[in-house]
Design a protein around this motif. Sequence first.
Motif, PDB file in Angstrom:
ATOM      1  N   LEU A 105     -57.325 108.192 107.268  1.00 33.32           N
ATOM      2  CA  LEU A 105     -55.918 108.012 106.930  1.00 33.32           C
ATOM      3  C   LEU A 105     -55.501 106.614 107.366  1.00 33.32           C
ATOM      4  O   LEU A 105     -55.733 106.226 108.517  1.00 33.32           O
ATOM      5  CB  LEU A 105     -55.074 109.067 107.652  1.00 33.32           C
ATOM      6  N   PRO A 106     -54.919 105.810 106.473  1.00 32.81           N
ATOM      7  CA  PRO A 106     -54.502 104.454 106.864  1.00 32.81           C
ATOM      8  C   PRO A 106     -53.506 104.494 108.019  1.00 32.81           C
ATOM      9  O   PRO A 106     -52.606 105.333 108.057  1.00 32.81           O
ATOM     10  CB  PRO A 106     -53.850 103.898 105.593  1.00 32.81           C
ATOM     11  N   VAL A 107     -53.682 103.573 108.957  1.00 35.97           N
ATOM     12  CA  VAL A 107     -52.767 103.456 110.096  1.00 35.97           C
ATOM     13  C   VAL A 107     -51.736 102.376 109.772  1.00 35.97           C
ATOM     14  O   VAL A 107     -52.115 101.215 109.568  1.00 35.97           O
ATOM     15  CB  VAL A 107     -53.527 103.097 111.381  1.00 35.97           C
ATOM     16  N   PRO A 108     -50.463 102.725 109.690  1.00 38.63           N
ATOM     17  CA  PRO A 108     -49.436 101.740 109.319  1.00 38.63           C
ATOM     18  C   PRO A 108     -49.404 100.544 110.277  1.00 38.63           C
ATOM     19  O   PRO A 108     -49.569 100.699 111.490  1.00 38.63           O
ATOM     20  CB  PRO A 108     -48.132 102.544 109.417  1.00 38.63           C
ATOM     21  N   ASP A 109     -49.245  99.361 109.688  1.00 35.76           N
ATOM     22  CA  ASP A 109     -49.092  98.121 110.459  1.00 35.76           C
ATOM     23  C   ASP A 109     -50.284  97.838 111.368  1.00 35.76           C
ATOM     24  O   ASP A 109     -50.144  97.224 112.432  1.00 35.76           O
ATOM     25  CB  ASP A 109     -47.801  98.154 111.295  1.00 35.76           C
TER      26      ASP A 109
END
Length: 213
Positions: A105-109
């Motif tokens: 899952l992409p980690v924001p920022d």
Amino acid sequence: MSDAYSPDEGVTANARRTEDGKTIFRINFVDSMEMYAEPQVVADYLDVHPEWFTRCAHPLKTEPLGENGYVLIVGRYGNFGYEIEPKVGLHLLPQDHGVYRIETLPVPDYIPAGYDIDFKASMELVESSNQPANRELSLPTMTQVQWNLDLDVFVQFPKFIQALPHSLVEKTGDALLENVVKQISRRLTRKVQEDFHTSRNLPMPKSQKRWPF
């Protein structure tokens, strides 16, 4: 993921260099853990991951990410004087007919420094009756949580690492990744087993540790 290993568990790793100069380390890990309860009881526990995931992942640092996600900080690892502290977002997908899947899952920022991770795992609940251990404990059912992990780690090594023989870098990286996966898996499995059986007042499966550490 195991302190109690199944006969068919195993870990395989291999590395190769991509066209853009990165080295990709690939690992496949097959394992299982025993739960002394019916599959539905185990599923009821696994379905409510906010109640156990962070606690069982400790001492690894975790942060919630959305409704079914977590940011997992794996720890600092490396060799040849080059170290990274991987951080990966994990999406724990809802159960689908007794099968659980976990995906990256992409980690924001967050922009990984010199590496990227692709994590794909699946867990399946399989009922196993009339096991000798069950009969000794007067338990009618044991559920095997069988799982399979495919992990790709892409690393952009600095120039001083690239100057080393690539076969040496691949061999060292494969061995390091195997050990990281096995050690984390071993701890996590034991903690999940203990947490589940303690919360349900059930006896723990006997340890069948096979890895020599």
